[in-house]
Design an enzyme around this catalytic site. Sequence first.
Site, mmCIF file in Angstrom:
data_model
loop_
_atom_site.group_PDB
_atom_site.id
_atom_site.type_symbol
_atom_site.label_atom_id
_atom_site.label_comp_id
_atom_site.label_asym_id
_atom_site.label_seq_id
_atom_site.Cartn_x
_atom_site.Cartn_y
_atom_site.Cartn_z
ATOM 1 N N HIS A 10 -123.297 20.578 -42.300
ATOM 2 C CA HIS A 10 -124.249 21.547 -42.853
ATOM 3 C C HIS A 10 -124.870 21.061 -44.154
ATOM 4 O O HIS A 10 -125.396 21.858 -44.925
ATOM 5 C CB HIS A 10 -123.567 22.903 -43.060
ATOM 6 C CG HIS A 10 -123.225 23.586 -41.764
ATOM 7 N ND1 HIS A 10 -122.247 24.538 -41.646
ATOM 8 C CD2 HIS A 10 -123.746 23.444 -40.513
ATOM 9 C CE1 HIS A 10 -122.174 24.960 -40.380
ATOM 10 N NE2 HIS A 10 -123.067 24.296 -39.676
ATOM 11 N N CYS A 53 -135.739 15.425 -47.000
ATOM 12 C CA CYS A 53 -137.144 15.591 -46.619
ATOM 13 C C CYS A 53 -137.208 16.290 -45.262
ATOM 14 O O CYS A 53 -136.589 15.834 -44.295
ATOM 15 C CB CYS A 53 -137.842 14.238 -46.562
ATOM 16 S SG CYS A 53 -139.520 14.402 -45.907
HETATM 17 P P1 NAD Z 1 -114.947 30.890 -42.220
HETATM 18 O O1 NAD Z 1 -115.045 31.655 -43.517
HETATM 19 O O2 NAD Z 1 -115.588 31.489 -41.033
HETATM 20 O O3 NAD Z 1 -113.408 30.611 -41.825
HETATM 21 C C1 NAD Z 1 -112.493 30.126 -42.763
HETATM 22 C C2 NAD Z 1 -111.122 30.126 -42.083
HETATM 23 O O4 NAD Z 1 -110.212 29.498 -42.965
HETATM 24 C C3 NAD Z 1 -110.590 31.532 -41.797
HETATM 25 O O5 NAD Z 1 -110.016 31.536 -40.506
HETATM 26 C C4 NAD Z 1 -109.540 31.735 -42.888
HETATM 27 O O6 NAD Z 1 -108.458 32.539 -42.447
HETATM 28 C C5 NAD Z 1 -109.084 30.328 -43.124
HETATM 29 N N1 NAD Z 1 -108.576 30.047 -44.462
HETATM 30 C C6 NAD Z 1 -109.008 30.532 -45.649
HETATM 31 N N2 NAD Z 1 -108.326 29.964 -46.658
HETATM 32 C C7 NAD Z 1 -107.429 29.118 -46.080
HETATM 33 C C8 NAD Z 1 -106.438 28.224 -46.579
HETATM 34 N N3 NAD Z 1 -106.211 28.085 -47.893
HETATM 35 N N4 NAD Z 1 -105.714 27.503 -45.706
HETATM 36 C C9 NAD Z 1 -105.913 27.612 -44.361
HETATM 37 N N5 NAD Z 1 -106.834 28.437 -43.832
HETATM 38 C C10 NAD Z 1 -107.599 29.174 -44.686
HETATM 39 O O7 NAD Z 1 -115.486 29.445 -42.566
HETATM 40 P P2 NAD Z 1 -116.145 28.374 -41.612
HETATM 41 O O8 NAD Z 1 -115.454 28.363 -40.314
HETATM 42 O O9 NAD Z 1 -116.229 27.120 -42.407
HETATM 43 O O10 NAD Z 1 -117.626 28.917 -41.337
HETATM 44 C C11 NAD Z 1 -118.405 29.512 -42.326
HETATM 45 C C12 NAD Z 1 -119.661 28.768 -42.749
HETATM 46 O O11 NAD Z 1 -119.710 28.916 -44.142
HETATM 47 C C13 NAD Z 1 -119.705 27.296 -42.526
HETATM 48 O O12 NAD Z 1 -120.877 27.039 -41.872
HETATM 49 C C14 NAD Z 1 -119.774 26.644 -43.926
HETATM 50 O O13 NAD Z 1 -120.852 25.735 -43.985
HETATM 51 C C15 NAD Z 1 -120.114 27.759 -44.855
HETATM 52 N N6 NAD Z 1 -119.383 27.823 -46.138
HETATM 53 C C16 NAD Z 1 -119.056 26.672 -46.815
HETATM 54 C C17 NAD Z 1 -118.357 26.759 -48.013
HETATM 55 C C18 NAD Z 1 -118.031 25.496 -48.749
HETATM 56 O O14 NAD Z 1 -118.819 24.547 -48.745
HETATM 57 N N7 NAD Z 1 -116.867 25.424 -49.402
HETATM 58 C C19 NAD Z 1 -117.963 28.004 -48.521
HETATM 59 C C20 NAD Z 1 -118.337 29.157 -47.800
HETATM 60 C C21 NAD Z 1 -119.036 29.057 -46.604
#
Ligand code: NAD
Length: 268
Positions: free
Chosen positions: A129, A137
């Site tokens: 992502h 670009c």
């Molecule tokens: P999600 O929020 O849908 O899922 C996160 C999962 O991780 C959940 O199942 C949760 O229970 C679990 N989790 C949370 N903390 C944890 C830990 N310490 N150890 C183990 N498991 C843990 O996130 P996703 O599946 O990545 O999808 C969401 C979208 O959000 C993605 O497309 C991503 O690009 C974006 N996003 C990115 C960031 C970042 O760059 N750090 C932050 C927020 C959202």
Amino acid sequence: MESLIDRAASDLARSGYAIALTGAGISTESGIPDFRGPGGIWTRNPEAEKRAYRSYENFLVDPRAYWEERLSGEAPFATLFREVEKAQPNPGHLALAELEGLGILKCVITQNVDGLHRKAGSVNLLEYHGCAFKLRCASCGVRFDRDEYDLEELRVKGELPPLCRKCGGVVKSDTVSFGEPIPQDVAQQSQEEAHRCDLMLICGTSAVVYPFAQLPQIAGQRQAATIVEVNAEPTPLTQGGISDYLIQGRTGDILPRIAQEVRRRLPG
Ligand code: NAD
């Protein structure tokens, strides 16, 4: 749990081509909230979620307004980006970098835009992502470090949006917005990695965001591929029988223990 950690370590040590997939969960222990958890970005600000869904369309219609909103600090992802600026890798990121250094992990494919895998030392990294510290670009797809452009100066001079130094096209953030296609290079390489791996270690993702969520399905179609999940809770991959087993808990706790057990199993 101990026996599952042992099982994952021996599966990794025996693997020929292991890769990792990661999501927002691996970065919560670095202080970056996920979207829909209790302290999640959308949970705290539902209006921001609605605006996020319009962001890519806004870019296509009026790239100058898109950039003005981003630079105003009012953009839907402003909270996430403020956290990302100051975040540091946690033991989960470091363990994956260590597994790569040991020659076990061949690639990390992350949904995260926070740049923490790179900061932790992961080298063969696909940022599905995009990355918050880069620009891309929209025409030719070339990426730039964000620091290569003085965006504030362009704003003050009324010269937004930034233009590509290679082809003159309009530049956007490298982060992939809702509704925006995944850049072709990273989409293709990720698919190739999913087809090639014989072990997929899936960490901290609910695996519901498509097309990223196709990658476990690709590996899951092959009997020869072992799929291991490390997550705080069961996910659709667990429930749908895509993963072979789930190690339930925090990635910052479990991944270093797996790395330690892998190290113990390697010769020399
Ligand atoms: P999600 O929020 O849908 O899922 C996160 C999962 O991780 C959940 O199942 C949760 O229970 C679990 N989790 C949370 N903390 C944890 C830990 N310490 N150890 C183990 N498991 C843990 O996130 P996703 O599946 O990545 O999808 C969401 C979208 O959000 C993605 O497309 C991503 O690009 C974006 N996003 C990115 C960031 C970042 O760059 N750090 C932050 C927020 C959202």
